[in-house]
Motif scaffolding. Structure first.
Motif, mmCIF file in Angstrom:
data_model
loop_
_atom_site.group_PDB
_atom_site.id
_atom_site.type_symbol
_atom_site.label_atom_id
_atom_site.label_comp_id
_atom_site.label_asym_id
_atom_site.label_seq_id
_atom_site.Cartn_x
_atom_site.Cartn_y
_atom_site.Cartn_z
ATOM 1 N N LEU A 46 -68.623 23.987 -91.848
ATOM 2 C CA LEU A 46 -69.254 24.808 -90.822
ATOM 3 C C LEU A 46 -68.101 25.348 -89.769
ATOM 4 O O LEU A 46 -68.046 26.388 -89.184
ATOM 5 N N LEU A 47 -67.165 24.102 -89.748
ATOM 6 C CA LEU A 47 -65.910 24.272 -88.597
ATOM 7 C C LEU A 47 -65.185 25.402 -89.101
ATOM 8 O O LEU A 47 -64.512 26.158 -88.758
ATOM 9 N N GLU A 48 -64.873 25.410 -90.591
ATOM 10 C CA GLU A 48 -64.106 26.418 -91.264
ATOM 11 C C GLU A 48 -64.490 27.899 -90.994
ATOM 12 O O GLU A 48 -63.955 28.959 -90.821
ATOM 13 N N GLU A 49 -65.976 28.056 -91.425
ATOM 14 C CA GLU A 49 -66.520 29.368 -91.514
ATOM 15 C C GLU A 49 -67.075 29.675 -90.237
ATOM 16 O O GLU A 49 -66.842 31.302 -89.869
ATOM 17 N N THR A 72 -74.179 36.987 -81.975
ATOM 18 C CA THR A 72 -74.171 37.816 -80.772
ATOM 19 C C THR A 72 -73.763 37.040 -79.461
ATOM 20 O O THR A 72 -73.725 37.564 -78.560
ATOM 21 N N ASN A 73 -73.846 35.610 -79.666
ATOM 22 C CA ASN A 73 -73.215 34.683 -78.457
ATOM 23 C C ASN A 73 -72.833 33.508 -79.382
ATOM 24 O O ASN A 73 -72.391 33.450 -80.310
ATOM 25 N N ARG A 74 -72.332 32.410 -78.483
ATOM 26 C CA ARG A 74 -71.987 31.126 -79.030
ATOM 27 C C ARG A 74 -73.128 30.183 -78.914
ATOM 28 O O ARG A 74 -72.889 29.095 -78.018
ATOM 29 N N PRO A 75 -73.759 30.048 -79.809
ATOM 30 C CA PRO A 75 -74.856 28.874 -80.003
ATOM 31 C C PRO A 75 -74.212 27.449 -80.482
ATOM 32 O O PRO A 75 -73.182 27.297 -80.928
ATOM 33 N N MET A 76 -75.079 26.346 -80.129
ATOM 34 C CA MET A 76 -74.456 25.229 -80.666
ATOM 35 C C MET A 76 -74.925 25.115 -82.101
ATOM 36 O O MET A 76 -76.189 25.991 -82.559
ATOM 37 N N ILE A 77 -74.415 24.820 -82.920
ATOM 38 C CA ILE A 77 -74.484 24.481 -84.400
ATOM 39 C C ILE A 77 -74.987 23.208 -84.786
ATOM 40 O O ILE A 77 -74.107 22.196 -84.618
ATOM 41 N N ILE A 78 -75.997 22.973 -85.394
ATOM 42 C CA ILE A 78 -76.678 21.772 -85.923
ATOM 43 C C ILE A 78 -76.951 22.044 -87.402
ATOM 44 O O ILE A 78 -77.257 23.095 -88.021
ATOM 45 N N THR A 112 -68.271 14.336 -82.063
ATOM 46 C CA THR A 112 -67.205 13.912 -81.604
ATOM 47 C C THR A 112 -67.398 14.120 -80.032
ATOM 48 O O THR A 112 -66.689 13.558 -79.094
ATOM 49 N N ASN A 113 -68.054 15.129 -79.698
ATOM 50 C CA ASN A 113 -68.336 15.304 -78.283
ATOM 51 C C ASN A 113 -69.618 15.113 -78.077
ATOM 52 O O ASN A 113 -70.753 15.657 -78.291
ATOM 53 N N LEU A 114 -69.751 13.737 -77.398
ATOM 54 C CA LEU A 114 -71.122 13.154 -77.182
ATOM 55 C C LEU A 114 -72.056 14.050 -76.264
ATOM 56 O O LEU A 114 -73.241 13.810 -76.711
ATOM 57 N N GLU A 115 -71.601 14.732 -75.432
ATOM 58 C CA GLU A 115 -72.418 15.746 -74.570
ATOM 59 C C GLU A 115 -73.042 16.796 -75.725
ATOM 60 O O GLU A 115 -74.307 16.814 -75.273
ATOM 61 N N ASP A 169 -70.217 23.345 -80.068
ATOM 62 C CA ASP A 169 -69.662 22.168 -81.009
ATOM 63 C C ASP A 169 -70.745 22.312 -82.450
ATOM 64 O O ASP A 169 -71.909 23.266 -82.436
ATOM 65 N N VAL A 170 -70.256 21.473 -83.214
ATOM 66 C CA VAL A 170 -71.104 21.428 -84.447
ATOM 67 C C VAL A 170 -71.758 19.784 -84.471
ATOM 68 O O VAL A 170 -70.965 18.776 -84.298
#
Length: 336
Positions: free
Chosen positions: A121-124, A97-103, A158-161, A132-133
């Motif tokens: 995960l990036l594909e799906e 329902t939103n855009r969460p961080m994926i870990i 790859t995104n250190l933030e 980000d993942v």
């Protein structure tokens, strides 16, 4: 800042990480399939199948419904077996329902495609469905994290933030997180060390001593580095937490299911019998197959991994295999 987090997978590692997050003050839901296990988490605040005698925070809630578990969360942590990652990711993406961080904190390579877990995960989960993942990996036994033993691991992106966000979620007095931008290296080290742990366990089961264990770990790290670099990793990653650190902890402890499985193989037990008696996924078995196929494709020499593959998949005698690998053609240690 308090975050709402869904942890997918109530095994030992998923439960231990959920415990850390809940104790850090976050709103944590732990998703799984087994009703009796979830009821135990919610009523007795234990998960006795995986973490005996560990008391979980009362704020940590087990949840059987995936849609409810991930509704409006800030982050989703995948801690399911590698073979289930793609299936669970597809279920998740249909309910977001939103855009969460994926870990993710799983360790392995996907069978057939040989893809790393973050690639799956990036594909799906498309970019419009997530942030980000981030990969969470390093030398860590769930049994020790659950009792607040000092542990240090890596958050890689790859995104250190994004990695720093995950670092802040987990950091406390006993659980320290370092950041890294080498996702390939961190995931490769995490997956391949399970193969070497099988071999290290087998060495113990055969009755060999510390010299042999040091040999397989050191030369095993060389193999991990060779394949990782061929895949695009930074070689320095493999002397860090997710390389050497994870290799040491997995190859030297009875807490490691891969080590225990290898030990049983070394003692003469058949693979089917070992897997049946373990009661948990032994990721190193499937990862060995994927790694051998990938190494052959990339023309990377991995004699230890090939030897373990022969024992697992070609019914080679483990004692004979250990002797044969010692009798290979001589070479320089500097050959990479």
């Amino acid at each position: 800042m308090k975050q709402k987090i869904a942890v997918l997978g109530p095994g030992s590692w998923g439960t231990a990480l959920a415990k850390v997050l809940a104790e850090n003050g976050h709103d944590v839901r732990l998703w799984g399939h087994e009703p009796s296990q979830l009821e135990e988490i919610n009523t007795k605040h234990t998960n006795s199948r995986y973490l005996k005698e560990v008391i979980l925070p009362e704020s940590l809630k087990g949840e059987a419904d995936l849609e409810t578990c991930i509704q409006d969360v800030d982050a989703i942590l995948f801690v399911v077996p590698t073979k289930a990652i793609r299936t669970v990711a597809r279920q998740v993406v249909s309910k977001l329902t939103n855009r969460p961080m994926i870990i993710h904190a799983s360790k392995g390579l996907e069978q057939g495609t040989h893809k790393r877990i973050s690639e799956v995960l990036l594909e799906e989960i498309s970019e419009n469905k997530r942030k980000d993942v981030v990969v969470l990996s390093g030398p860590s036994h769930a049994e020790e994290v659950a009792v607040k033993d000092i542990t240090t691991i890596t958050a890689a992106c790859t995104n250190l933030e994004a990695a720093e966000y995950v670092q802040k979620l987990f950091m406390n007095s006993y659980f320290r997180i370092y950041t890294n931008d080498d996702v390939i290296g961190v995931e490769t080290g995490a997956a391949l060390k399970n193969i070497i742990a099988l071999g290290s366990g087998a060495i113990h089961g055969l009755g060999y001593g510390d010299n042999a264990k040091a040999a397989i770990m050191t030369r095993g790290l060389a193999e991990i580095s060779r394949l990782g670099v061929a895949m695009g990793a930074n070689p320095m990653t493999f002397i860090g937490l997710s390389g050497l650190g994870d290799l040491i902890v997995t190859c030297t402890s009875v807490h490691s299911r891969n080590w225990r499985a290898g030990d049983l193989l070394g003692r003469g037990h058949k693979l089917d019998e070992v897997l049946e008696n373990m009661g948990m996924i032994v990721e190193g078995v499937s990862t060995t197959k994927a790694a051998v196929e990938l190494a052959r494709e990339l023309k990377v020499e991995m004699p230890i991994t090939e030897t373990i593959y022969g024992v697992l998949y070609e019914n080679e005698d483990v004692k004979k295999a250990a002797k044969n690998i010692m009798l290979r053609n001589s070479k320089s240690e500097k050959e990479f």
